[in-house]
Write an enzyme that holds these catalytic residues in place. Structure first.
Site, mmCIF file in Angstrom:
data_model
loop_
_atom_site.group_PDB
_atom_site.id
_atom_site.type_symbol
_atom_site.label_atom_id
_atom_site.label_comp_id
_atom_site.label_asym_id
_atom_site.label_seq_id
_atom_site.Cartn_x
_atom_site.Cartn_y
_atom_site.Cartn_z
ATOM 1 C CG HIS A 75 52.734 91.805 63.581
ATOM 2 N ND1 HIS A 75 52.348 92.243 62.343
ATOM 3 C CD2 HIS A 75 52.721 92.893 64.384
ATOM 4 C CE1 HIS A 75 52.081 93.533 62.413
ATOM 5 N NE2 HIS A 75 52.296 93.951 63.640
ATOM 6 N NE ARG B 211 52.496 95.248 68.281
ATOM 7 C CZ ARG B 211 53.774 95.530 68.553
ATOM 8 N NH1 ARG B 211 54.294 95.143 69.706
ATOM 9 N NH2 ARG B 211 54.511 96.194 67.673
ATOM 10 N NE ARG C 102 47.950 98.358 67.895
ATOM 11 C CZ ARG C 102 48.987 97.856 67.237
ATOM 12 N NH1 ARG C 102 49.834 98.664 66.623
ATOM 13 N NH2 ARG C 102 49.198 96.558 67.227
ATOM 14 C CD GLU D 247 50.073 101.817 62.437
ATOM 15 O OE1 GLU D 247 50.985 101.000 62.643
ATOM 16 O OE2 GLU D 247 48.918 101.652 62.859
ATOM 17 C CG ASN E 142 57.359 97.961 64.045
ATOM 18 O OD1 ASN E 142 58.494 98.395 64.168
ATOM 19 N ND2 ASN E 142 56.709 97.399 65.029
ATOM 20 C CG ASP E 143 52.438 98.731 60.075
ATOM 21 O OD1 ASP E 143 52.627 97.860 59.211
ATOM 22 O OD2 ASP E 143 51.839 98.520 61.135
ATOM 23 N NE ARG F 105 55.435 94.862 60.562
ATOM 24 C CZ ARG F 105 54.713 95.423 61.523
ATOM 25 N NH1 ARG F 105 53.851 96.375 61.264
ATOM 26 N NH2 ARG F 105 54.866 95.054 62.766
ATOM 27 C CB CYS G 104 54.853 102.351 70.216
ATOM 28 S SG CYS G 104 53.650 102.503 68.888
HETATM 29 C C1 PEP Z 1 54.143 99.755 64.270
HETATM 30 O O1 PEP Z 1 53.588 99.603 63.185
HETATM 31 O O2 PEP Z 1 55.246 100.326 64.409
HETATM 32 C C2 PEP Z 1 53.514 99.258 65.501
HETATM 33 C C3 PEP Z 1 54.004 99.544 66.675
HETATM 34 O O3 PEP Z 1 52.438 98.459 65.389
HETATM 35 P P1 PEP Z 1 52.496 96.919 64.910
HETATM 36 O O4 PEP Z 1 53.935 96.504 64.928
HETATM 37 O O5 PEP Z 1 51.648 96.170 65.851
HETATM 38 O O6 PEP Z 1 51.944 97.000 63.538
HETATM 39 MG MG MG Z 2 51.564 99.028 63.026
#
Ligand code: PEP
Ligand code: MG
Length: 610
Positions: free
Chosen positions: A219, A326, A362, A459, A482-483, A493, A530
């Site tokens: 993050h 976010r 979100r 996710e 991402n998750d 990650r 996203c």
């Molecule tokens: C994701 O997990 O792809 C996402 C967009 O949320 P974050 O990166 O905030 O976990």
């Molecule tokens: Mg996420």
């Protein structure tokens, strides 16, 4: 431009602390070049600031007599801040873990306020003219050695607590010092950065981040990208090579860091900065055009956002909306949950500024790496008390946030999205909770958008497999790659050791995305993406061809993604997606996709500095 792609696809052939090259640099100092993972695009140069955060390594530094009072003030402020943090953690832990387990933090508070320790630290600053960090480290060490020497096991166990308290105190001291001295713009070097650090420093004209650890979808890296601050992560040992005040160049496209750069490299850096500005100017002409293929297939191109300050830039970039806001950054910035009214003011401002374009808020996705070092300790936070799980357990926090979002929805362009949905029961619980909050507002006569749309983030792998079931409960999906990638491939990650296994083109990832898109469309809902993959230009034709309805990307890459979409026909994108879905490995996709994109967009995929 198109830097991000390189971050994902370029394999780092050298990520050790051994410089790639060493030669004569500025002021007779040796130039050293290091390679890490390019985590946030951009090039800048400036002076280094070395920030030791978690593992506190403190060298002895002294102050002058005239600096004693300001040093003591700094120490007391850090003490106060640490106590506030610990009180919050204690409350949180008490609620979640129960009184007896939470007591550990009461113990921390007692250590922090130990009068003997405090006096000894202050005396050191006054008498020996030690810098506060050094005084804290030395006095805590004295205390620790007493515990080490004791035969009592219980006292031994307290060593870790002592270490935690010391680190917290020193970190707060350094934060305070850093934010007070960073006027001229600095490049921060640190072992690791939390999202909260990243945000905090960004307010002080930071020109770049270099860390020894971390991955590109951690993050902190995402935040650097959205703040447009270049970042290079996973450069092990760089803290031993850089000194405070060294001149450095950070190349967030190629993942290079130059310490004491040569005049040639400095000149190249300046040239590159000018080139980047030029490309950005050219792409400005796309601003008001649709994100549409050459054969008329239109997709939404939205932006991800974390801060209210970004909204103006997002509008300038021609976004169709905000596809992921976010909200947890409101919490991370202040280290406490904002009130309903404070939240309402922020959400309302954003919704108004973007109107009539949609904004997807979100709800707080706290947990994983988005915690303050202050939160309850979990063995495996990414699999733990995170996102919707935490909110359903904290009805007051959840209610206040939903009320604030609903109140801000009157203009009709607000949507709500739930993170970390892993199954139907959780999703239904969240939707039911929302219904309850709506009822409450109706009862109070508070207006909101009765038609407000609700979405689920996809996710967690289980959500992919039951996407058909989930799709019946919501109005849209947004795939959080991402998750999803980390959970699907079991690759943390944020862990640089296995970053090569974090593969966006892994067949399991591509098939999972396709499955979600098909489930959504079968159930007549739209589906966006996203995660950072949406802003990876190499992935653009594949996602387009798989039928994604919305891309939500970091604002800085928006024009490039639009340019790519507008350069393909939907038919061709479908063919490329099919080809990628037929591949057996991530490498196989890269083999043809990279040259194809480089041939097609030579202006963007040129190398940056050498
Ligand atoms: C994701 O997990 O792809 C996402 C967009 O949320 P974050 O990166 O905030 O976990
Ligand atoms: Mg996420």
């Amino acid at each position: 431009m198109f830097n991000y792609s390189r971050m994902v696809l370029a394999k780092n052939d050298d990520s050790s602390s051994i410089p790639l090259t060493t030669s004569n640099g500025k002021n007779g100092k040796n130039e050293k070049i290091f390679r890490g993972i390019a985590a946030a695009p951009g090039i800048s140069f400036g002076l280094a600031y070395v920030y030791s955060q978690m593992e506190v390594v403190i060298r002895r530094t002294d102050i002058t007599l005239g600096e004693v009072e300001s040093e003591l003030l700094l120490y007391r402020q850090a003490l106060e801040r640490s106590a506030e943090e610990l009180e919050k953690i204690y409350d949180l832990a008490k609620e979640k873990l129960g009184e007896s387990l939470a007591e550990i933090f009461q113990g921390h508070l007692m250590m922090l306020h130990d009068p003997v320790l405090t006096e000894a630290i202050e005396n050191r600053v006054r008498g020996r003219l030690n810098k506060a960090e050094y005084a804290v480290a030395s006095e805590f060490e004295k205390y620790a050695s007493r515990l080490r020497d004791s035969a009592d096991d219980l006292l031994h166990e307290r060593m870790q607590d002592l270490e935690d308290v010391k680190n917290r105190l020193i970190r707060n001291l350094q934060r305070k010092r850093l934010t007070g001295t960073i006027e001229g713009g600095r490049i921060i070097f640190s072992r690791k950065l939390t999202p909260a650090d990243t945000v905090l420093f960004s307010r002080h004209n930071v020109l770049g981040y270099v860390t020894e650890t971390g991955g590109m979808t951690s993050h902190a890296a995402i935040i650097s990208r959205s703040l447009n601050i270049p970042a290079v992560v996973a450069v092990p040992g760089i803290l031993n090579e850089v000194n405070d005040g060294d001149l450095v160049i950070i190349d967030g496209y190629k993942g290079l860091v130059y310490i004491n750069p040569s005049d040639t490299h400095l000149a190249e850096c300046r040239k590159k900065i000018a080139e980047i500005e030029n490309i950005a100017k050219k792409l400005e002409t796309l601003r008001d055009l649709h994100c549409e293929t050459t054969d008329g297939h239109v997709v939404e191109l939205a932006a991800n956002a974390e801060f209210v300050e970004e909204v103006e830039y997002i509008r300038q970039q021609g976004a169709d909306g905000i596809g992921l806001y976010r909200t947890e950054h409101l919490y991370l910035l202040r280290e406490e949950f904002p009130s309903e009214q404070e939240q309402f003011l922020v959400y309302h401002e954003i919704a108004e500024a973007m109107h009539p374009r949609p904004v997807i808020f979100r709800v707080f996705d706290i947990g994983g790496d988005k915690v303050l070092d202050s939160s309850a300790r979990e063995g495996n936070p990414f699999m733990g008390w995170r996102g919707i799980r935490l909110l359903l357990d904290q009805p007051d926090i959840f209610r206040a946030q939903l009320r604030a979002i609903l109140r801000a929805s009157r203009g009709g362009n607000v949507k709500i999205m739930f993170p970390m949905i892993s199954g139907l029961v959780v999703l239904k619980a969240a939707v039911d909770f929302l219904d309850g909050v709506k009822e409450e507002l109706r009862h109070e006569g508070v207006p909101f958008d009765e038609e407000i749309k609700v979405g689920a983030m996809i996710e967690v792998p289980s959500a992919v497999l039951i996407a058909d079931v989930l799709a019946r409960e919501v109005d849209f999906f947004s795939i959080g790659t991402n998750d999803l990638i980390q959970y699907l491939l079991a690759v943390d990650r944020g862990n640089e050791l296995i970053s090569e296994l974090y593969q966006e083109f892994h067949p399991a990832v591509l098939h999972a995305i396709r499955m979600v898109i098909e489930s959504a469309h079968r159930n007549n809902i739209w589906v966006g993406l996203c995660g950072e993959m949406a802003g990876n230009p190499y992935a653009t034709p594949l996602l387009l061809g798989m039928g994604i309805d919305e891309f939500s990307v970091i604002p800085s890459v928006l024009p490039e993604i639009k340019h790519i979409v507008r350069s393909f026909s939907f038919k061709e994108a479908e063919e490329l997606a099919r080809r990628a879905l037929d591949a057996k490995t991530h490498e196989e996709v890269r083999e043809w996709l990279i040259p194809l994109m480089h041939d097609r967009f030579p202006e963007f995929f040129t190398t940056t500095m050498t």
